[in-house]
Design an enzyme around this catalytic site. Structure first.
Site, PDB file in Angstrom:
ATOM      1  N   GLY A 137       0.844  -1.186   0.000  1.00  0.00           N
ATOM      2  CA  GLY A 137       0.000   0.000   0.000  1.00  0.00           C
ATOM      3  C   GLY A 137       0.878   1.232   0.000  1.00  0.00           C
ATOM      4  O   GLY A 137       2.113   1.147   0.001  1.00  0.00           O
ATOM      5  N   SER A 138       0.266   2.375   0.062  1.00  0.00           N
ATOM      6  CA  SER A 138       1.022   3.624  -0.061  1.00  0.00           C
ATOM      7  C   SER A 138       2.026   3.817   1.066  1.00  0.00           C
ATOM      8  O   SER A 138       3.141   4.316   0.843  1.00  0.00           O
ATOM      9  CB  SER A 138       0.061   4.811  -0.105  1.00  0.00           C
ATOM     10  OG  SER A 138      -0.770   4.823   1.053  1.00  0.00           O
ATOM     11  N   GLU A 167       3.811   1.742   2.491  1.00  0.00           N
ATOM     12  CA  GLU A 167       4.922   0.797   2.420  1.00  0.00           C
ATOM     13  C   GLU A 167       5.856   1.080   1.246  1.00  0.00           C
ATOM     14  O   GLU A 167       6.904   0.444   1.118  1.00  0.00           O
ATOM     15  CB  GLU A 167       4.403  -0.651   2.292  1.00  0.00           C
ATOM     16  CG  GLU A 167       3.660  -1.161   3.499  1.00  0.00           C
ATOM     17  CD  GLU A 167       2.283  -0.520   3.633  1.00  0.00           C
ATOM     18  OE1 GLU A 167       2.028   0.087   4.685  1.00  0.00           O
ATOM     19  OE2 GLU A 167       1.484  -0.607   2.685  1.00  0.00           O
ATOM     20  N   GLU A 193      -4.315  -9.901   2.457  1.00  0.00           N
ATOM     21  CA  GLU A 193      -3.391  -9.992   3.580  1.00  0.00           C
ATOM     22  C   GLU A 193      -3.472 -11.326   4.314  1.00  0.00           C
ATOM     23  O   GLU A 193      -2.479 -11.793   4.878  1.00  0.00           O
ATOM     24  CB  GLU A 193      -3.621  -8.833   4.548  1.00  0.00           C
ATOM     25  CG  GLU A 193      -3.151  -7.487   4.023  1.00  0.00           C
ATOM     26  CD  GLU A 193      -4.190  -6.760   3.176  1.00  0.00           C
ATOM     27  OE1 GLU A 193      -5.211  -7.386   2.816  1.00  0.00           O
ATOM     28  OE2 GLU A 193      -3.986  -5.569   2.871  1.00  0.00           O
ATOM     29  N   HIS A 201      -0.248  -3.433   5.093  1.00  0.00           N
ATOM     30  CA  HIS A 201      -0.632  -2.052   4.827  1.00  0.00           C
ATOM     31  C   HIS A 201      -1.443  -1.477   5.978  1.00  0.00           C
ATOM     32  O   HIS A 201      -2.639  -1.721   6.094  1.00  0.00           O
ATOM     33  CB  HIS A 201      -1.432  -1.982   3.535  1.00  0.00           C
ATOM     34  CG  HIS A 201      -1.875  -0.589   3.175  1.00  0.00           C
ATOM     35  ND1 HIS A 201      -1.065   0.508   3.297  1.00  0.00           N
ATOM     36  CD2 HIS A 201      -3.056  -0.130   2.683  1.00  0.00           C
ATOM     37  CE1 HIS A 201      -1.720   1.586   2.908  1.00  0.00           C
ATOM     38  NE2 HIS A 201      -2.929   1.229   2.532  1.00  0.00           N
ATOM     39  N   HIS A 205     -12.384 -28.984  23.059  1.00  0.00           N
ATOM     40  CA  HIS A 205     -13.212 -28.221  22.119  1.00  0.00           C
ATOM     41  C   HIS A 205     -14.608 -27.979  22.670  1.00  0.00           C
ATOM     42  O   HIS A 205     -15.259 -27.011  22.315  1.00  0.00           O
ATOM     43  CB  HIS A 205     -13.309 -28.971  20.781  1.00  0.00           C
ATOM     44  CG  HIS A 205     -13.906 -28.166  19.668  1.00  0.00           C
ATOM     45  ND1 HIS A 205     -14.257 -28.715  18.450  1.00  0.00           N
ATOM     46  CD2 HIS A 205     -14.219 -26.848  19.579  1.00  0.00           C
ATOM     47  CE1 HIS A 205     -14.753 -27.765  17.673  1.00  0.00           C
ATOM     48  NE2 HIS A 205     -14.759 -26.633  18.330  1.00  0.00           N
ATOM     49  N   GLY A 215      -8.069 -23.481  14.588  1.00  0.00           N
ATOM     50  CA  GLY A 215      -9.461 -23.718  14.221  1.00  0.00           C
ATOM     51  C   GLY A 215     -10.015 -22.664  13.292  1.00  0.00           C
ATOM     52  O   GLY A 215     -11.143 -22.779  12.834  1.00  0.00           O
TER      53      GLY A 215
END
Length: 527
Positions: free
Chosen positions: A30-31, A33, A52, A75, A282, A401
């Protein structure tokens, strides 16, 4: 290297990454980076993911397969937010990963700017080991040094550094080399009680977890189990293969349910848990955590896991070193060999294939050295019966999970060793969380075969609904997934694909797909 006078934060960061053997940056730019990417060094590779979550998943698979930290660039706040599901998985997988994210320029942060990340260091918590936005640009390289060593320290895991966009071009000084030893040997006086318990028990059971494979302790756990004639179970929800599943001492997989764990371990007077929690549940259960008169001992590398054991003795330290010390302190007591695990019934072909038949066929045609990255929750138990793993580092799944890990992780694992065949065994519902991974696999030209088990619904939820009082034939809302054309989706991303509906053609289709040295997809329609 630039001269000291013009030596920048970007120079220092790339120099440090070279020092620690990192030459890939996983990202979706993105800008905020872009300054990192200007004049991108020729000895680095930028690995692009189209979302991402895919970026984190690829970096996760790559780090797990190499055993080294991966480097990610996201970003700002939006990118971190998109990545959070797989960042949670990386935390649970204990994956060493340096996650960086862009931030708006320091001078405008007081004005709450567009794309500014408010409380950037807080955003990824609590699912990173350490998080920071450095106070000064000059502090960024040292923050990344610390982040790397924290990520690599057992228990390993992701870390996070927020970097304002104007920091990269600020002047700084070169870093001094720093070496940190990351393995801690269990104290000798803590090993003695474990050795004594193993020597004095009559019927030991071992419960093995992912940390064994992560620590390269496969040979040690096999030798210790053979020395003590111990039945070996896999810990509930373990994300790696940690014992050969064709071994005479292998006893199967513990379910994440308290009462059934106690039932499976019944008759054993010592339960020795290695590289796993004791135990992962679980669903809510009741009653004791262990069979009557059984003692619990545990060897783990994570203090939070050690401290959460329900009873017994927990020893902290590197798994491989701890097992080696136990081997040095225990003798072969010539106990009788336990009865072998009951054989699995043969799965027969049917007009609408079962997952059991598909996985049995895959087991017959794949090589034992092929790596399987799995994310098909409804078929996990079936896989545990019909697709055994017999070599270390050949099985990966998500410990969290959360869905969306499997497809990009398969790409990352293949990128770590392009000479190895990787199989992404994915459910139809799971695949749609990160289907963009097909594009990355195609662009990278990696030998990944994605196998989509298409049952046209979120089958795991339908199964689990019975636990919450749903009727056997009662519809579960939001679980139907009709009319997804995986062959067309794959083709649109440059990945050849085929659909299998006839059991008679399955084996030959899988053989052809696994023989190809390029990415491909096989969609298999199952009951």
């Amino acid at each position: 290297m630039s001269s000291t006078a013009s030596f920048t934060v970007r120079d220092a960061v790339f120099d440090f990454l070279r020092q620690v053997g990192i030459d890939k940056i996983f990202g979706n730019p993105g800008s905020t980076e872009l300054p990192l990417l200007r004049d991108f060094p020729s000895d680095f590779r930028y690995v692009l993911g189209l979302h991402e979550a895919v970026v984190i998943g690829m970096a996760d698979g790559y780090a797990q397969a190499t055993g080294k930290a991966s480097f990610v660039n996201l970003h700002s706040a939006a990118g971190v937010g998109n990545a959070m599901g797989n960042l949670f998985t990386a935390f649970k997988n204990r994956t060493p990963m340096i996650v960086t994210a862009g931030q708006q320029a320091r001078s405008i942060l007081p004005f709450d700017p567009y794309l500014g990340s408010r409380d950037a260091a807080e955003l990824p918590k609590p699912y990173v080991k350490w998080s920071i936005e450095p106070a000064r640009a000059e502090d960024v390289p040292l923050a990344l040094v610390r982040a790397y060593h924290v990520a690599m320290q057992e228990p390993r895991g992701p870390v996070f550094v927020s970097i304002p966009v104007d920091d990269w071009d600020r002047s700084t000084t070169p870093l001094q080399p720093l070496q940190v030893l990351t393995q801690v040997r269990p104290a000798p006086d803590s090993i003695e009680p474990l050795a004594a318990a193993l020597a004095q028990c009559r019927r030991p059971a071992f419960v093995v977890g992912a940390a064994i494979d992560q620590a390269n302790a496969w040979d040690e756990i096999v030798a210790l189990a053979e020395r003590h004639r111990a039945r070996v179970f896999v810990a509930p929800m373990s994300a790696r293969c940690s014992f050969p599943e064709n071994h005479a001492l292998f006893a199967g997989f513990l379910p994440p349910m308290r009462e059934r764990i106690v039932q499976a371990l019944g008759g054993h007077d010592l339960v020795f848990v290695v590289g796993a929690p004791a135990f992962t549940y679980h669903v809510e259960g009741s009653g004791p955590h262990l069979p009557p008169d059984a003692t619990l001992c545990q060897l783990v590398d994570d203090i939070s896991v050690a401290a959460s054991a329900p009873a017994g003795i927990s020893v902290l330290g590197n798994i491989k070193l701890g097992l080696a010390d136990l081997l040095a302190r225990t003798d072969d007591l010539q106990r009788p060999t336990p009865a072998p695990r009951a054989p699995v019934p043969h799965a027969e072909p049917s007009p609408l294939m079962t997952a059991a038949f598909v996985l049995q066929t895959l087991s017959e045609v794949r090589d034992a050295s092929h790596i399987v990255v799995e994310e098909s929750p409804s078929s996990r138990r079936t896989m545990q019966h019909y697709l055994p793993f017999t070599q270390p580092h050949t099985f990966f799944t998500m410990a969290s999970g959360g869905l969306g890990y499997g497809m990009p992780a398969a790409v990352g694992v293949a990128l770590a060793d392009p000479a190895r065949k990787v199989i992404g065994l994915i459910g139809d519902g799971s695949s749609m969380y990160s289907i963009q991974s097909l594009w990355s696999a195609s662009q990278l030209g990696l030998p990944v075969t994605f196998i989509i088990l298409n049952n046209r619904r979120y089958e795991a939820l339908c199964d689990f609904a019975l636990h919450f009082g749903f009727g056997k034939d009662e519809a579960v809302q939001g679980t139907q997934l009709p009319d997804i054309d995986f062959v067309a989706l794959a083709g649109s991303m440059g990945c050849p694909a085929t659909r299998v509906e006839d059991a008679a053609t399955l084996a030959d289709t899988l053989r052809r797909a696994l023989a190809e040295n390029r990415p491909n997809l096989v969609e298999i329609v199952v009951a």
